[in-house]
Write a protein that holds these residues in place. Structure first.
Motif, PDB file in Angstrom:
ATOM      1  N   ALA A 113      -4.516 -11.859  41.286  1.00  0.00           N
ATOM      2  CA  ALA A 113      -5.207 -11.260  42.674  1.00  0.00           C
ATOM      3  C   ALA A 113      -6.416 -11.412  43.191  1.00  0.00           C
ATOM      4  CB  ALA A 113      -4.426 -10.311  42.716  1.00  0.00           C
ATOM      5  N   ALA A 114      -6.738 -11.886  44.150  1.00  0.00           N
ATOM      6  CA  ALA A 114      -8.495 -12.356  44.537  1.00  0.00           C
ATOM      7  C   ALA A 114      -7.876 -10.836  45.852  1.00  0.00           C
ATOM      8  CB  ALA A 114      -8.568 -12.648  44.989  1.00  0.00           C
ATOM      9  N   VAL A 115      -8.268  -9.458  45.253  1.00  0.00           N
ATOM     10  CA  VAL A 115      -8.616  -8.344  46.443  1.00  0.00           C
ATOM     11  C   VAL A 115      -9.932  -8.006  46.870  1.00  0.00           C
ATOM     12  CG1 VAL A 115      -7.349  -5.381  46.524  1.00  0.00           C
ATOM     13  CG2 VAL A 115      -6.417  -7.850  45.184  1.00  0.00           C
ATOM     14  N   SER A 116      -9.737  -7.861  48.269  1.00  0.00           N
ATOM     15  CA  SER A 116     -10.727  -7.294  49.201  1.00  0.00           C
ATOM     16  C   SER A 116     -10.450  -6.315  50.563  1.00  0.00           C
ATOM     17  CB  SER A 116     -11.161  -8.359  49.920  1.00  0.00           C
ATOM     18  OG  SER A 116     -12.648  -9.292  49.084  1.00  0.00           O
ATOM     19  N   GLY A 117     -11.057  -5.279  50.530  1.00  0.00           N
ATOM     20  CA  GLY A 117     -10.894  -4.638  51.674  1.00  0.00           C
ATOM     21  C   GLY A 117      -9.975  -3.128  51.024  1.00  0.00           C
ATOM     22  N   TRP A 118      -9.016  -3.484  52.289  1.00  0.00           N
ATOM     23  CA  TRP A 118      -7.679  -2.763  51.488  1.00  0.00           C
ATOM     24  C   TRP A 118      -6.568  -3.302  50.753  1.00  0.00           C
ATOM     25  CZ3 TRP A 118      -7.986   2.871  51.857  1.00  0.00           C
ATOM     26  CH2 TRP A 118      -8.656   3.534  52.904  1.00  0.00           C
ATOM     27  N   CYS A 119      -6.202  -2.381  50.097  1.00  0.00           N
ATOM     28  CA  CYS A 119      -4.803  -2.780  49.432  1.00  0.00           C
ATOM     29  C   CYS A 119      -4.120  -1.953  48.628  1.00  0.00           C
ATOM     30  CB  CYS A 119      -5.018  -3.300  47.791  1.00  0.00           C
ATOM     31  SG  CYS A 119      -4.132  -3.621  46.680  1.00  0.00           S
ATOM     32  N   ILE A 120      -3.121  -0.949  49.905  1.00  0.00           N
ATOM     33  CA  ILE A 120      -1.969  -0.279  50.537  1.00  0.00           C
ATOM     34  C   ILE A 120      -1.120  -0.468  50.208  1.00  0.00           C
ATOM     35  CG2 ILE A 120      -1.736   2.144  52.011  1.00  0.00           C
ATOM     36  CD1 ILE A 120      -3.863   1.023  53.405  1.00  0.00           C
ATOM     37  N   GLY A 121      -0.172   0.487  49.078  1.00  0.00           N
ATOM     38  CA  GLY A 121       1.147   0.774  49.306  1.00  0.00           C
ATOM     39  C   GLY A 121       1.887  -0.623  48.956  1.00  0.00           C
ATOM     40  N   GLY A 122       2.982  -1.368  49.574  1.00  0.00           N
ATOM     41  CA  GLY A 122       3.199  -2.088  49.279  1.00  0.00           C
ATOM     42  C   GLY A 122       1.981  -3.808  48.612  1.00  0.00           C
ATOM     43  N   GLY A 123       0.940  -3.290  49.500  1.00  0.00           N
ATOM     44  CA  GLY A 123       0.253  -3.932  48.806  1.00  0.00           C
ATOM     45  C   GLY A 123      -0.310  -3.959  47.219  1.00  0.00           C
ATOM     46  N   ARG A 133      -5.972  -8.984  38.497  1.00  0.00           N
ATOM     47  CA  ARG A 133      -6.764  -8.760  39.209  1.00  0.00           C
ATOM     48  C   ARG A 133      -7.755  -8.581  39.715  1.00  0.00           C
ATOM     49  NH1 ARG A 133      -1.817  -6.879  37.724  1.00  0.00           N
ATOM     50  NH2 ARG A 133      -2.625  -6.501  36.056  1.00  0.00           N
ATOM     51  N   LEU A 134      -8.324  -8.833  39.893  1.00  0.00           N
ATOM     52  CA  LEU A 134     -10.288  -8.925  40.820  1.00  0.00           C
ATOM     53  C   LEU A 134     -10.485  -8.926  41.818  1.00  0.00           C
ATOM     54  CD1 LEU A 134     -10.722 -13.042  39.515  1.00  0.00           C
ATOM     55  CD2 LEU A 134     -11.256 -10.909  38.027  1.00  0.00           C
ATOM     56  N   ALA A 135     -11.228  -8.488  42.023  1.00  0.00           N
ATOM     57  CA  ALA A 135     -11.519  -7.022  43.241  1.00  0.00           C
ATOM     58  C   ALA A 135     -13.041  -7.271  43.919  1.00  0.00           C
ATOM     59  CB  ALA A 135     -11.652  -5.173  43.344  1.00  0.00           C
ATOM     60  N   SER A 136     -13.055  -7.472  45.259  1.00  0.00           N
ATOM     61  CA  SER A 136     -14.657  -7.067  45.468  1.00  0.00           C
ATOM     62  C   SER A 136     -15.357  -5.588  46.194  1.00  0.00           C
ATOM     63  CB  SER A 136     -14.318  -7.565  46.918  1.00  0.00           C
ATOM     64  OG  SER A 136     -13.848  -6.996  48.152  1.00  0.00           O
ATOM     65  N   ALA A 137     -16.660  -5.608  45.559  1.00  0.00           N
ATOM     66  CA  ALA A 137     -17.288  -3.998  45.956  1.00  0.00           C
ATOM     67  C   ALA A 137     -16.743  -3.292  46.907  1.00  0.00           C
ATOM     68  CB  ALA A 137     -18.842  -4.554  45.393  1.00  0.00           C
ATOM     69  N   ASP A 192     -12.483  -7.345  37.163  1.00  0.00           N
ATOM     70  CA  ASP A 192     -13.854  -7.382  37.008  1.00  0.00           C
ATOM     71  C   ASP A 192     -13.899  -6.801  39.177  1.00  0.00           C
ATOM     72  OD1 ASP A 192     -16.158  -7.324  37.014  1.00  0.00           O
ATOM     73  OD2 ASP A 192     -16.336 -10.156  36.827  1.00  0.00           O
ATOM     74  N   VAL A 193     -15.446  -6.891  39.384  1.00  0.00           N
ATOM     75  CA  VAL A 193     -15.856  -6.541  40.529  1.00  0.00           C
ATOM     76  C   VAL A 193     -16.536  -7.096  40.542  1.00  0.00           C
ATOM     77  CG1 VAL A 193     -16.154  -4.849  42.441  1.00  0.00           C
ATOM     78  CG2 VAL A 193     -14.938  -3.915  40.538  1.00  0.00           C
ATOM     79  N   LEU A 194     -16.663  -7.790  41.910  1.00  0.00           N
ATOM     80  CA  LEU A 194     -17.690  -9.083  42.312  1.00  0.00           C
ATOM     81  C   LEU A 194     -18.321  -8.661  43.636  1.00  0.00           C
ATOM     82  CD1 LEU A 194     -17.441 -11.495  40.466  1.00  0.00           C
ATOM     83  CD2 LEU A 194     -14.721 -10.661  41.011  1.00  0.00           C
ATOM     84  N   PRO A 195     -19.680  -9.028  43.516  1.00  0.00           N
ATOM     85  CA  PRO A 195     -20.204  -8.047  44.999  1.00  0.00           C
ATOM     86  C   PRO A 195     -19.752  -8.312  46.363  1.00  0.00           C
ATOM     87  CG  PRO A 195     -21.490  -9.290  43.611  1.00  0.00           C
ATOM     88  CD  PRO A 195     -19.974  -9.992  42.836  1.00  0.00           C
ATOM     89  N   GLN A 197     -16.479 -10.647  48.948  1.00  0.00           N
ATOM     90  CA  GLN A 197     -15.115 -11.421  49.477  1.00  0.00           C
ATOM     91  C   GLN A 197     -15.513 -12.705  48.463  1.00  0.00           C
ATOM     92  OE1 GLN A 197     -13.527 -11.738  52.994  1.00  0.00           O
ATOM     93  NE2 GLN A 197     -11.874 -11.774  51.948  1.00  0.00           N
ATOM     94  N   ALA A 198     -16.558 -13.699  49.478  1.00  0.00           N
ATOM     95  CA  ALA A 198     -16.201 -14.717  48.962  1.00  0.00           C
ATOM     96  C   ALA A 198     -16.480 -14.766  47.209  1.00  0.00           C
ATOM     97  CB  ALA A 198     -17.559 -15.427  49.255  1.00  0.00           C
ATOM     98  N   ALA A 199     -16.925 -14.150  46.856  1.00  0.00           N
ATOM     99  CA  ALA A 199     -17.557 -13.473  45.539  1.00  0.00           C
ATOM    100  C   ALA A 199     -16.316 -13.590  44.454  1.00  0.00           C
ATOM    101  CB  ALA A 199     -18.264 -12.732  44.736  1.00  0.00           C
ATOM    102  N   VAL A 200     -15.308 -12.812  45.028  1.00  0.00           N
ATOM    103  CA  VAL A 200     -14.315 -12.610  44.469  1.00  0.00           C
ATOM    104  C   VAL A 200     -13.206 -13.410  43.771  1.00  0.00           C
ATOM    105  CG1 VAL A 200     -13.186 -10.634  46.418  1.00  0.00           C
ATOM    106  CG2 VAL A 200     -12.817 -11.021  43.769  1.00  0.00           C
ATOM    107  N   LEU A 201     -12.800 -14.337  45.543  1.00  0.00           N
ATOM    108  CA  LEU A 201     -12.528 -15.704  45.477  1.00  0.00           C
ATOM    109  C   LEU A 201     -12.793 -16.639  44.838  1.00  0.00           C
ATOM    110  CD1 LEU A 201      -9.768 -16.720  47.539  1.00  0.00           C
ATOM    111  CD2 LEU A 201     -11.166 -17.055  49.102  1.00  0.00           C
ATOM    112  N   ALA A 202     -13.974 -16.639  44.898  1.00  0.00           N
ATOM    113  CA  ALA A 202     -14.527 -18.208  44.048  1.00  0.00           C
ATOM    114  C   ALA A 202     -14.485 -17.417  42.007  1.00  0.00           C
ATOM    115  CB  ALA A 202     -16.376 -18.000  44.639  1.00  0.00           C
TER     116      ALA A 202
END
Length: 272
Positions: A113-123, A133-137, A192-195, A197-202
């Motif tokens: 999972a590459a997560v940016s922005g909000w990830c709430i409840g069902g997300g 799971r990886l996330a953007s900052a 891990d946390v990437l800088p 959205q583009a970086a987390v997807l990469a």
């Protein structure tokens, strides 16, 4: 597949599944719950796919359950004086949604999972069923169901204990608070946390490519062994919470939560 809420791209043994909405912030409505298991069951059966990247379109992974879209079909099941028939239908509905999320976990191909922005409840339920799971900052996570008078019933309460530990899970479940990507990494929710959205997807694509380069049957066997005990326990917990919610979810507080959401005001809960 003629998909509305998801997009699937395939290249070099990696499938990329993107949430499209159509609700704001990739909110999860009827189309999503119908299509999620169809997509992941198809990826599981596709011998050319060895790993899966799961991400959201736009700025956010998902705002979670699309309550306005789901409530019309639930209304007759949630009346305060509903008898066995409506509550049994609601139990079936919960189990259907649970099965949709569990399709991510039972897919034999590892899911990142590459997560940016909000990830709430069902997300959060959905990424808890992923393998990594990886996330953007700027990503923000919330087990939000308590805020809308619902016991989380799609897998977070069952899967997150083994990911972040009981103490952190209970704090998130009892408060419904938001946590930053930095804290999510600290408690083990994300690897891990990437800088950005583009970086987390990469990074997710690179990790998927690393996995896809390994012997596919051995990777799938590793996932099967890792899931063996956990998913049995998860299945038992899902059955219990589905029965609990079908009996106790209808409440004045739930009605107040929905009305407050629609009116964009803070709810006032009475414990009824």
């Amino acid at each position: 597949m003629n998909l509305v809420s998801l997009k699937v791209d395939r290249a070099d043994h990696v499938a990329e599944v993107t949430l499209l909405g159509p609700g704001k912030g990739n909110a999860m409505g009827p189309d999503f719950w119908r299509e999620l298991p169809e997509v992941f069951d198809a990826l599981d059966a596709d011998p050319d796919v060895r790993a899966v990247v799961l991400t959201g379109s736009g700025a956010h992974f998902s705002y979670g359950l699309d309550l306005p879209a789901m409530m019309p079909s639930w209304g007759g099941m949630l009346g305060g004086d509903s008898l066995a028939g409506p509550r049994t239908r609601f139990l079936d509905e919960i189990r259907k949604l649970q099965g949709a999320v569990s399709a991510v976990a039972r897919c034999r191909k590892p899911v990142i999972a590459a997560v940016s922005g909000w990830c709430i409840g069902g997300g959060l339920d959905v990424i808890a069923a992923a393998d990594v799971r990886l996330a953007s900052a700027e990503a923000t996570f919330s087990l939000r169901e308590v805020k809308v008078a619902i016991v989380a019933d799609l897998g977070s309460l069952q899967r997150l204990a083994g990911i972040i530990g009981e103490g952190h899970l209970r704090e998130l479940a009892f408060t419904g608070k938001d946590i930053t990507a930095e804290r999510a990494e600290r408690i083990g929710l994300v690897n891990d946390v990437l800088p950005d959205q583009a970086a987390v997807l990469a990074a997710a694509r690179e990790l998927a490519a690393d996995i896809a380069a390994n012997p596919p049957l051995v990777v799938q066997g590793s996932k099967d062994v890792l899931n063996h005990v956990r998913e049995q326990q998860v299945a038992d917990g899902l059955r219990y919470v589905a029965a609990w919610n079908s009996a106790f979810l209808p409440s004045k507080d739930l009605g107040e939560a929905v009305q407050a959401f629609l009116e964009r005001r803070p709810p006032s809960f009475s414990g009824e």
